[in-house]
Enzyme design. Sequence first.
Site, PDB file in Angstrom:
ATOM      1  CG  ASN A 133      -0.476  -0.113   2.492  1.00 62.14           C
ATOM      2  OD1 ASN A 133       0.684  -0.481   2.650  1.00 62.14           O
ATOM      3  ND2 ASN A 133      -1.279   0.192   3.495  1.00 62.14           N
ATOM      4  N   GLY A 191       1.651  -5.683   7.554  1.00 58.62           N
ATOM      5  CA  GLY A 191       0.620  -6.328   6.740  1.00 58.62           C
ATOM      6  C   GLY A 191      -0.547  -6.770   7.597  1.00 58.62           C
ATOM      7  CD  GLU A 202       4.608  -0.838  12.965  1.00 54.17           C
ATOM      8  OE1 GLU A 202       3.433  -0.585  13.280  1.00 54.17           O
ATOM      9  OE2 GLU A 202       5.581  -0.321  13.518  1.00 54.17           O
ATOM     10  CB  CYS A 234      -2.155   0.485   8.582  1.00 60.69           C
ATOM     11  SG  CYS A 234      -0.794   1.648   8.579  1.00 60.69           S
TER      12      CYS A 234
HETATM   13  P1  NAP Z   1      -0.711  -9.138   3.634  1.00 65.81           P
HETATM   14  O1  NAP Z   1      -1.493  -9.997   2.738  1.00 65.81           O
HETATM   15  O2  NAP Z   1      -0.516  -9.552   5.024  1.00 65.81           O
HETATM   16  O3  NAP Z   1       0.685  -8.893   2.891  1.00 65.81           O
HETATM   17  C1  NAP Z   1       1.732  -8.169   3.491  1.00 65.81           C
HETATM   18  C2  NAP Z   1       3.039  -8.889   3.227  1.00 65.81           C
HETATM   19  O4  NAP Z   1       3.040 -10.130   3.934  1.00 65.81           O
HETATM   20  C3  NAP Z   1       3.249  -9.260   1.758  1.00 65.81           C
HETATM   21  O5  NAP Z   1       4.609  -9.175   1.458  1.00 65.81           O
HETATM   22  C4  NAP Z   1       2.779 -10.694   1.710  1.00 65.81           C
HETATM   23  O6  NAP Z   1       3.335 -11.429   0.638  1.00 65.81           O
HETATM   24  C5  NAP Z   1       3.268 -11.205   3.036  1.00 65.81           C
HETATM   25  N1  NAP Z   1       2.568 -12.370   3.547  1.00 65.81           N
HETATM   26  C6  NAP Z   1       1.267 -12.705   3.394  1.00 65.81           C
HETATM   27  N2  NAP Z   1       0.989 -13.842   4.058  1.00 65.81           N
HETATM   28  C7  NAP Z   1       2.133 -14.232   4.657  1.00 65.81           C
HETATM   29  C8  NAP Z   1       2.503 -15.339   5.474  1.00 65.81           C
HETATM   30  N3  NAP Z   1       1.613 -16.269   5.832  1.00 65.81           N
HETATM   31  N4  NAP Z   1       3.776 -15.431   5.911  1.00 65.81           N
HETATM   32  C9  NAP Z   1       4.684 -14.507   5.570  1.00 65.81           C
HETATM   33  N5  NAP Z   1       4.403 -13.447   4.777  1.00 65.81           N
HETATM   34  C10 NAP Z   1       3.150 -13.298   4.336  1.00 65.81           C
HETATM   35  O7  NAP Z   1      -1.255  -7.679   3.754  1.00 65.81           O
HETATM   36  P2  NAP Z   1      -2.251  -6.935   2.800  1.00 65.81           P
HETATM   37  O8  NAP Z   1      -3.603  -7.472   3.086  1.00 65.81           O
HETATM   38  O9  NAP Z   1      -1.766  -6.941   1.422  1.00 65.81           O
HETATM   39  O10 NAP Z   1      -2.047  -5.460   3.393  1.00 65.81           O
HETATM   40  C11 NAP Z   1      -3.003  -4.825   4.083  1.00 65.81           C
HETATM   41  C12 NAP Z   1      -2.890  -4.989   5.586  1.00 65.81           C
HETATM   42  O11 NAP Z   1      -1.658  -4.418   6.025  1.00 65.81           O
HETATM   43  C13 NAP Z   1      -3.979  -4.221   6.284  1.00 65.81           C
HETATM   44  O12 NAP Z   1      -4.473  -4.940   7.369  1.00 65.81           O
HETATM   45  C14 NAP Z   1      -3.255  -2.966   6.755  1.00 65.81           C
HETATM   46  O13 NAP Z   1      -3.897  -2.317   7.810  1.00 65.81           O
HETATM   47  C15 NAP Z   1      -1.927  -3.523   7.094  1.00 65.81           C
HETATM   48  N6  NAP Z   1      -0.902  -2.444   7.125  1.00 65.81           N
HETATM   49  C16 NAP Z   1      -0.388  -2.075   8.336  1.00 65.81           C
HETATM   50  C17 NAP Z   1       0.518  -1.036   8.409  1.00 65.81           C
HETATM   51  C18 NAP Z   1       1.107  -0.601   9.725  1.00 65.81           C
HETATM   52  O14 NAP Z   1       2.099   0.140   9.723  1.00 65.81           O
HETATM   53  N7  NAP Z   1       0.573  -0.988  10.865  1.00 65.81           N
HETATM   54  C19 NAP Z   1       0.916  -0.367   7.252  1.00 65.81           C
HETATM   55  C20 NAP Z   1       0.370  -0.776   6.041  1.00 65.81           C
HETATM   56  C21 NAP Z   1      -0.534  -1.823   5.994  1.00 65.81           C
HETATM   57  P3  NAP Z   1       2.475 -11.728  -0.708  1.00 65.81           P
HETATM   58  O15 NAP Z   1       2.150 -10.412  -1.308  1.00 65.81           O
HETATM   59  O16 NAP Z   1       3.419 -12.538  -1.510  1.00 65.81           O
HETATM   60  O17 NAP Z   1       1.252 -12.476  -0.250  1.00 65.81           O
END
Ligand code: NAP
Length: 455
Positions: free
Chosen positions: A131, A206, A228, A262
């Site tokens: 994002n 994530g 995070e 987020c």
């Molecule tokens: P996501 O699916 O969790 O993906 C984030 C990263 O984690 C990607 O590189 C993804 O790889 C990897 N990943 C996914 N499943 C994994 C696993 N089981 N083991 C290890 N790595 C894994 O996140 P998203 O849904 O795209 O992003 C949105 C989320 O991120 C929202 O909940 C948002 O609030 C949160 N976020 C939090 C912050 C913060 O600073 N607190 C900032 C931004 C976003 P792949 O792409 O290869 O699946």
Amino acid sequence: MAIASINPATGETLKIFEPLNDSEIAAKLDLAGRVFPNYRKTSFSERSQWLKQAATILQQEKADFAKTMTLEMGKPYKAAIAEVEKCALVCNYYAEYAPSFLADVDVKTDASHSFVRYQPLGAILAVMPWNFPFWQVFRFAAPALMAGNVGLLKHASNVPQCALAIEDILHRAGFPQGAFQTLLIGAAQVADLMADDRVKAATLTGSEPAGASLAAAAGKQLKKTVLELGGSDPFIVLPSADIETAVVAATTARMLNNGQSCIAAKRFIIAEAIADKFEKLLLDKFLALKVGDPMQPDIDLGPLATSDILQDLHQQVQSAVNSGGKVLTGGKPLSDGPGNFYPPTIITDIPLDKPIAQEEFFGPVALLFRVPDIDAAIELANATPFGLGASAWTTNNQECDRLTTEIEAGAVFINSMVKSDPRLPFGGIKRSGYGRELSIQGIHEFVNVKTVWVK
Ligand code: NAP
């Protein structure tokens, strides 16, 4: 999941990448392991110089980097430019302040000399989301590299061109070959990385499932993590607030990054006495937003990053409606053409006891709740599993004090939307994760805090 750049505004596949195979991953880990013992001996002034040069490259080539971001994940181009500039800011910030943040700290004891020394750990794995594809990585890389660690980036699978561009920037800036490497790999390969001796710790930004999975893999190996994760942040408006200003901030805070942030305001908790006025003004603002091609300068809202995100968001909206919510505007995907476009949406009247009232909506959907007073506002703000950042609006000092003290979150912003700033720690509590990024706290996450006692 394939590693591919797909333009979310058109559905066009821009580029497909083969994930690294086992021997390619082994070669990169080997390089990280070999580079670290030399890299940790480089001086602060060398690292600062390289990081400042990275900032210069970011500034000079921001148009190209912003275009790469917009084409890969759909954020408005003007927001992408601002993101590149913020990356330059965080590079310059740590280039300047890291030496003082990591200087020895003398502590008076009965030793002849006792002090705390901060030392690097080795290769740190960063698992990052799409994002803010530049900002999330630079806010990890700048402190980690200044501390003498080396970085390994596993970026989200839909932003491979951003991932490769960042490795290239840091290399061109002067960091030694292998000090920061991008690994084009899928999520399934992360657990094996955590089991490798050369990877000393990890940070993930994530979703909750991804965070839990990484923490479990790291836990098995007794390695440190920073997480995070998501949020369902409250935006509270009380009667004494400047409502017009609050509504402008509410619109920006919800629509930032096409609603996919987020720390976006997600649940709007409004005092009953001013709720009709707030609702009407917010509706006017949402109706005035321009949705469309994110490369165009006058666009406020681009597409969601992937078609899966669009479907998930719409399912949540339907679930909110099935639970009793009323749609004031929006509520279904825009279907006049290609791309993952969802309109600005406002939903009111969701009963508080429905699970959907606590969920994170990762898109341009605002949930509006009415409360009788500040007690109910704080209770509702805290009634979620998350605790990332809260925004609250009041001009009453006592209310300000209660809101900053009683809200369960990593940050509370009064009369402002929540934002990250290199000078301030950033992170959450509860299911929003643990650990902090940015500021002095961020650079201390991945160091050995060594106690030295000399008699
Ligand atoms: P996501 O699916 O969790 O993906 C984030 C990263 O984690 C990607 O590189 C993804 O790889 C990897 N990943 C996914 N499943 C994994 C696993 N089981 N083991 C290890 N790595 C894994 O996140 P998203 O849904 O795209 O992003 C949105 C989320 O991120 C929202 O909940 C948002 O609030 C949160 N976020 C939090 C912050 C913060 O600073 N607190 C900032 C931004 C976003 P792949 O792409 O290869 O699946």
